[in-house]
Design a protein around this motif. Sequence first.
Motif, PDB file in Angstrom:
ATOM      1  N   CYS A   1       0.807  -1.224   0.000  1.00 13.04           N
ATOM      2  CA  CYS A   1       0.000   0.000   0.000  1.00 13.04           C
ATOM      3  C   CYS A   1       0.839   1.272   0.000  1.00 13.04           C
ATOM      4  O   CYS A   1       0.280   2.371  -0.053  1.00 13.04           O
TER       5      CYS A   1
ATOM      6  N   SER B   1      -3.956  -1.272  -4.966  1.00 13.46           N
ATOM      7  CA  SER B   1      -4.065  -2.527  -5.721  1.00 13.46           C
ATOM      8  C   SER B   1      -4.959  -3.502  -4.971  1.00 13.46           C
ATOM      9  O   SER B   1      -5.282  -3.303  -3.792  1.00 13.46           O
TER      10      SER B   1
ATOM     11  N   CYS C   1      -3.065  -4.705  -2.010  1.00 12.05           N
ATOM     12  CA  CYS C   1      -3.092  -3.701  -0.944  1.00 12.05           C
ATOM     13  C   CYS C   1      -4.400  -3.811  -0.155  1.00 12.05           C
ATOM     14  O   CYS C   1      -4.385  -3.874   1.072  1.00 12.05           O
TER      15      CYS C   1
END
Length: 92
Positions: free
Chosen positions: A35, A46, A49
Motif C-alpha cells: 500500500c 491494488s 493492498c
Amino acid sequence: MKASYAAVFAVVMLLLSQTQVSTAVTCSPAQLSPCVGAITSSSPPSGLCCSKVRQQKPCLCQYMKNPYLRKFVNTPNAKKVASQCRTPFPRC
C-alpha cells in the motif's frame, strides 16, 4: 431410521450455520508494504493492498499508538486507501 438421519442432518446444518471461523491476525506493519504507493501518492490501491488492509484492520489502532507508525497510518491518504478498499477506518 430415515427420520433420525434427517434429524442429525438438521442439527449438523444448524451448528455449521452458527459456527464462526476466526483466524488469528499477526500484526506486522510490513504486511502493508503493497500500500506504500497508494498511501504516499494519489494512485489507487491494488487488490493486494486492499487484501492486506482488510487483514491488518484489527492492528491499525495498535499501529496508531506507535509514534513512528502513526505518521503513516493516521494520514488522509491512508484513510482514503481504507475507504477505497471498502474497509472502514477504525476509531481508536
